[in-house]
Enzyme design. Sequence first.
Site, PDB file in Angstrom:
ATOM      1  N   GLY A 106      -9.396   3.242  -7.715  1.00 50.38           N
ATOM      2  CA  GLY A 106      -8.594   4.363  -8.177  1.00 50.38           C
ATOM      3  C   GLY A 106      -8.737   4.605  -9.668  1.00 50.38           C
ATOM      4  CD  GLU A 107     -11.164   9.359 -11.542  1.00 50.39           C
ATOM      5  OE1 GLU A 107     -10.289  10.195 -11.874  1.00 50.39           O
ATOM      6  OE2 GLU A 107     -12.371   9.628 -11.428  1.00 50.39           O
TER       7      GLU A 107
ATOM      8  CB  SER B  59       2.056  -1.886  -5.624  1.00 51.52           C
ATOM      9  OG  SER B  59       0.970  -1.487  -4.814  1.00 51.52           O
TER      10      SER B  59
ATOM     11  CG  HIS C 274      -3.278   1.271  -2.193  1.00 46.30           C
ATOM     12  ND1 HIS C 274      -1.932   1.138  -2.413  1.00 46.30           N
ATOM     13  CD2 HIS C 274      -3.892   0.523  -3.144  1.00 46.30           C
ATOM     14  CE1 HIS C 274      -1.727   0.328  -3.440  1.00 46.30           C
ATOM     15  NE2 HIS C 274      -2.902  -0.060  -3.915  1.00 46.30           N
TER      16      HIS C 274
ATOM     17  CG  LEU D  79      -1.853  -1.205   1.379  1.00 44.84           C
ATOM     18  CD1 LEU D  79      -2.752  -1.029   2.589  1.00 44.84           C
ATOM     19  CD2 LEU D  79      -2.690  -1.425   0.126  1.00 44.84           C
ATOM     20  CG  HIS D  80       0.746   3.583  -3.228  1.00 46.64           C
ATOM     21  ND1 HIS D  80      -0.372   4.325  -3.565  1.00 46.64           N
ATOM     22  CD2 HIS D  80       0.829   2.594  -4.170  1.00 46.64           C
ATOM     23  CE1 HIS D  80      -0.926   3.839  -4.650  1.00 46.64           C
ATOM     24  NE2 HIS D  80      -0.235   2.782  -5.043  1.00 46.64           N
TER      25      HIS D  80
ATOM     26  CD  GLN E 297      -8.740  -2.680 -11.305  1.00 48.81           C
ATOM     27  OE1 GLN E 297      -7.962  -3.619 -11.423  1.00 48.81           O
ATOM     28  NE2 GLN E 297      -8.661  -1.815 -10.316  1.00 48.81           N
TER      29      GLN E 297
END
Length: 282
Positions: free
Chosen positions: A145-146, A184, A35, A31-32, A151
């Site tokens: 997340g954009e 990541s 996230h 995670l960053h 996705q």
Amino acid sequence: MVRTRAELGRHIRAWKQAGESVGFVPTMGALHSGHLSLVEKARENATRTVASIFVNPTQFAPGEDFDTYPRNTETDLAKLASVNCDLVYLPSVEEMYPPGNTTNVRVEGLSDLLDGVYRPHFFYGVATVVARLFLHVQPDVTVFGEKDYQQLQIIRRMVRDLGFPVQIIGGETARDADGLAQSSRNLYLAPDDRIAAGALQAALHRASVRLSLGVMPSEVLAEARALVAAAGFGKIDYVSLVDPDTLLDLPDAPLAPGTPARLLGAAWIGKTRLIDNISVAR
């Protein structure tokens, strides 16, 4: 922290019986701050938040980085605690894919464009695991997340088509100071490649500005590819101008005012494949 669907279900049922709503952020760990911003957005839209950490084997092809994908569960748990995530779900492969599993989810069309050309297995694995996570978590709201724009659109289509009772929210791409989208896989970048990596976003940004001024897309996209290559990127999988909903290429004509459009790019620098995207305003 819970590891089984049964344990998770006890928490979810108790919250919903108390009239609370559930916000959910699925992750593969490593995670960053990007996230964590998604968890914060989930908390803004629900009274309880759940994050999952699961490195999903079905979205990796043979020879890809499933075995070496960065994993640091203890650090991830501490980061989630720092943004007041209420519960973390860490299922095993067997919990997600019971022995003898033969069922998969396919979102046709959208999954076969752009990244789907270069990773034809990928989005079928994503749709399958997200559908299962929705059944396990029973969220009211889920945040994606954009940065992974294709996705996000695929999950929106899956939710619409299958009738999952969940609201899908896109979270703004978190970026480093040089514009590089946080990922990541940025951990894989060699020092020199990390310095050059921000050129992908810079090229997309310049392309967005030029498109907004009415320059022909073919000219803009050719220049963007040249800028990415000149920065030290190797193979460029695509730099494309697409309809934000269908992800189909837009015609090679100046954008008319009000035309929705999105630029997406994917390219390799060193041994790392980076993706990015940016909205185009006209």
